[in-house]
Design an enzyme around this catalytic site. Structure first.
Site, PDB file in Angstrom:
ATOM      1  CD  GLU A 109      -2.995  -1.066   0.251  1.00  0.00           C
ATOM      2  OE1 GLU A 109      -3.046  -0.068  -0.499  1.00  0.00           O
ATOM      3  OE2 GLU A 109      -3.803  -2.011   0.159  1.00  0.00           O
ATOM      4  CB  CYS A 115      -1.914   7.054   1.152  1.00  0.00           C
ATOM      5  SG  CYS A 115      -3.334   6.302   1.940  1.00  0.00           S
TER       6      CYS A 115
END
Ligand code: NAD
Length: 561
Positions: free
Chosen positions: A244, A278
């Site tokens: 990720e 993110c």
């Protein structure tokens, strides 16, 4: 002030400090590489017992862990806020609440999602065959998270791993080690078997030791550069990884969008967690006809945000987490300026207006000023020596940004909101896709069908229509990136399936007749195989029926031997 520079740390410990004040809040002993290996070995031993537990037992323990978190919600939120700098409200809204929801969902659903599944095998079924997939846990799952969601990300991944029957070793970020230790305590208090969840502490070397220790899966959250290193190291043991990684997420605002909603979402999506998400809005593309109106709203709303320590309930934007991170933001803002972009609000590091010299402390928050009116050392007394050691950066709006400016191509991971304009839908899609990243994106329009059409053309793992960022908080939905934003998925069915290995079980209920493809081969066999290729392999029952005489000839031939 860099967190680890604040005080002298012994060689074998990490100091955790509060980014709002620079003050130490605790120390954690670094786990040695030998101890990391031993932790993985212990984890593997417990795995052999844990994988035999029933889903009901796993569910009971996960729900118990939820109770522990609920009992301790305030001190946990305080710890997350103190270590990461985010406002306490965000610690609850963006970390604790979503992970509690994920826990109840996965505790209740994992059994059903991992139930043995019958597979349709087409015409093979007519031969008395059937197939099922059953799911086995993998073994030891190593979780190596970033610091920006130090509680919800590792905890959520741990719970999904445990429900799938795996055991877990977590290496928390070196910037948030105490939150990591707290996660270990929660599982212990909930009554999980000893060593089913272990925490190993340290920085990159400890993470590397965990990867070297050959766990059965690595769930990594962090930068593209570290993700690459981990994938390389994991390949040596053929350990599979979920990565990720970073993002540079676009928000596209079409001319018919609800501008009030889009402005609110842009401000939240760019500045929550001080922009250290993110999936933050890192690029806003707005149709030229509404650019001015949207920018005006965004600037007005940004002006209303209060900057200060996370302990103040009125504070919307806390300090950034580290000196390293704030320097990237400063560099990007300077680059924007040099490239000719305009900064109508924000643009600098500041001291929070918490305590004026000679005055009583005014609550714990305080308004901040913008642009050239930013706070200076003369204005305020603060825990920091001067503004250059403060970790507070003003929420910053940038207009006139274009894709060829360097900070539009690199992840900023801070409270900046660059705004670009576009003229056509095609141009907006091309601009949004013009990046190495592809984590999430959003499209804003009143025309949902059009939004949907655009969403499908965007190269990103999640695309929202009239929403941004928050779907990481919906445990049922898959999370992960296209392109350099990652590999594999966490959350949702797709995330759960990353944590198991599928086993195919195939059964033949008709053993009286030989299989036509068995040995020995012969001219009849060859003719039958041609028939398989030309007729059976079409999937058509009718065509396959014409093969029956040839098939029967072949079976008779085999039966005589
Ligand atoms: P980072 O890559 O510096 O560190 C992440 C973790 O990896 C830390 O625990 C670190 O100690 C560990 N690590 C460092 N070197 C290692 C090595 N060689 N082997 C094993 N482990 C090692 O990232 P960061 O600064 O902590 O986090 C910020 C990044 O994380 C941003 O790029 C952000 O976009 C990304 N992120 C992505 C998601 C997502 O869901 N895609 C979520 C949160 C953060």
């Amino acid at each position: 002030m860099a967190k680890a520079e604040a005080q002298e740390a012994a060689a074998n410990e990490i100091i955790s400090s509060d980014p709002a004040t620079g003050r130490e809040i605790g120390r954690v002993r670094i786990t040695t590489p030998d101890e990391v290996r031993e932790a993985v070995e212990r984890s593997r031993q417990v795995f052999h017992m844990w994988k035999t537990t029933s889903f009901a037992e796993r569910r009971r323990l996960v729900m118990r862990a939820r109770e522990v978190i609920l009992d301790e919600m305030e001190p946990i939120a305080e710890l997350i806020s103190a270590e990461s700098g985010k406002p306490r409200g965000e610690a609850i809204a963006l970390e604790i609440a979503p992970v509690l929801d994920l826990m109840q969902w996965i505790a209740r659903s994992a059994e059903k999602m991992l139930r043995p599944r019958r597979i349709g095998i087409g015409l093979f079924g007519l031969l008395g065959r059937s197939s099922q997939v059953v799911y086995h846990p993998l073994g030891v799952v190593a979780i190596i998270p970033a610091w920006n969601y130090p509680f919800s990300i590792p905890l959520g991944e741990a719970v999904m791993s445990l429900m799938a029957g795996n055991t877990v070793v977590i290496k928390p970020s070196e910037l948030t080690p105490l939150t990591g230790v707290k996660i270990g305590e929660i599982f212990e208090r909930a009554g999980f078997p000893k060593d089913a969840v272990q925490i190993v502490s340290g920085a990159g070397e400890t993470g590397a030791a965990l990867v070297e220790a050959a766990p059965d899966k690595i769930a990594f959250t962090g930068s593209v550069a570290t993700g690459r290193k981990i994938a390389e190291a994991a390949a040596r043991n053929l350990t599979s990884v979920v990565l990720e990684l970073g993002g540079k997420d676009p928000m596209i605002v079409l001319a018919d969008a609800d501008l009030e909603a889009a402005a609110n979402a842009a401000v939240w999506g760019a500045f929550c967690n001080a922009g250290q998400n993110c999936a933050s809005v890192e690029r806003l593309y707005v149709h030229e006809s509404v650019a001015e109106a949207l920018t005006r709203r965004i600037v007005k709303k940004t002006k209303q945000l209060k900057l200060g320590p996370g302990t103040d309930p009125d504070v919307s934007v806390g300090p950034m987490s580290s000196e390293r991170q704030i320097r990237i933001v400063e560099r990007h803002v300077d680059d924007f300026r040099e490239a000719g972009a305009v900064i109508p609000i924000g643009g600098s590091r500041v001291l929070p207006k918490t305590r004026r010299r000679g005055e009583e402390e005014k609550g714990s928050g305080g308004e901040f000023e913008h642009g050239s009116g930013a706070a200076t050392q003369d204005d305020f007394s603060s825990p920091f020596l001067d503004v250059s050691s403060s970790l507070y950066f003003l929420p910053t709006v940038i207009t006139g940004a274009t894709n060829d400016m360097r900070p539009m191509r690199e992840e900023t991971f801070g409270p900046t909101l660059p705004i670009c304009t576009f003229a056509t839908e095609e141009e907006a899609i091309a601009l949004a896709n013009d990046t190495e990243f592809g984590l999430t994106a959003s499209v804003w329009t009143r025309d949902i069908a059009r939004g949907r059409r655009i969403a499908e053309q965007i190269e990103a793992g999640s695309v929202c229509i009239n929403e941004h960022l928050y779907t990481h908080g919906i445990g049922q939905t898959p999370w992960g990136g296209f392109k350099n934003s990652g590999r594999g998925r966490t959350h949702g069915l797709e995330g759960l399936l990353e944590l198991v290995q599928p086993q195919h079980i195939h059964t033949n209920r008709i053993t009286l007749l030989p299989d036509a493809w068995w040995m020995p081969y012969s001219p009849t066999a060859l003719e039958t195989f041609r028939g398989f290729a030309a007729k059976f392999a079409t999937g058509s029952l009718l065509k396959t029926a014409t093969l029956l005489p040839q098939l029967w000839k072949r079976i008779k031939e085999l039966s005589r031997r």
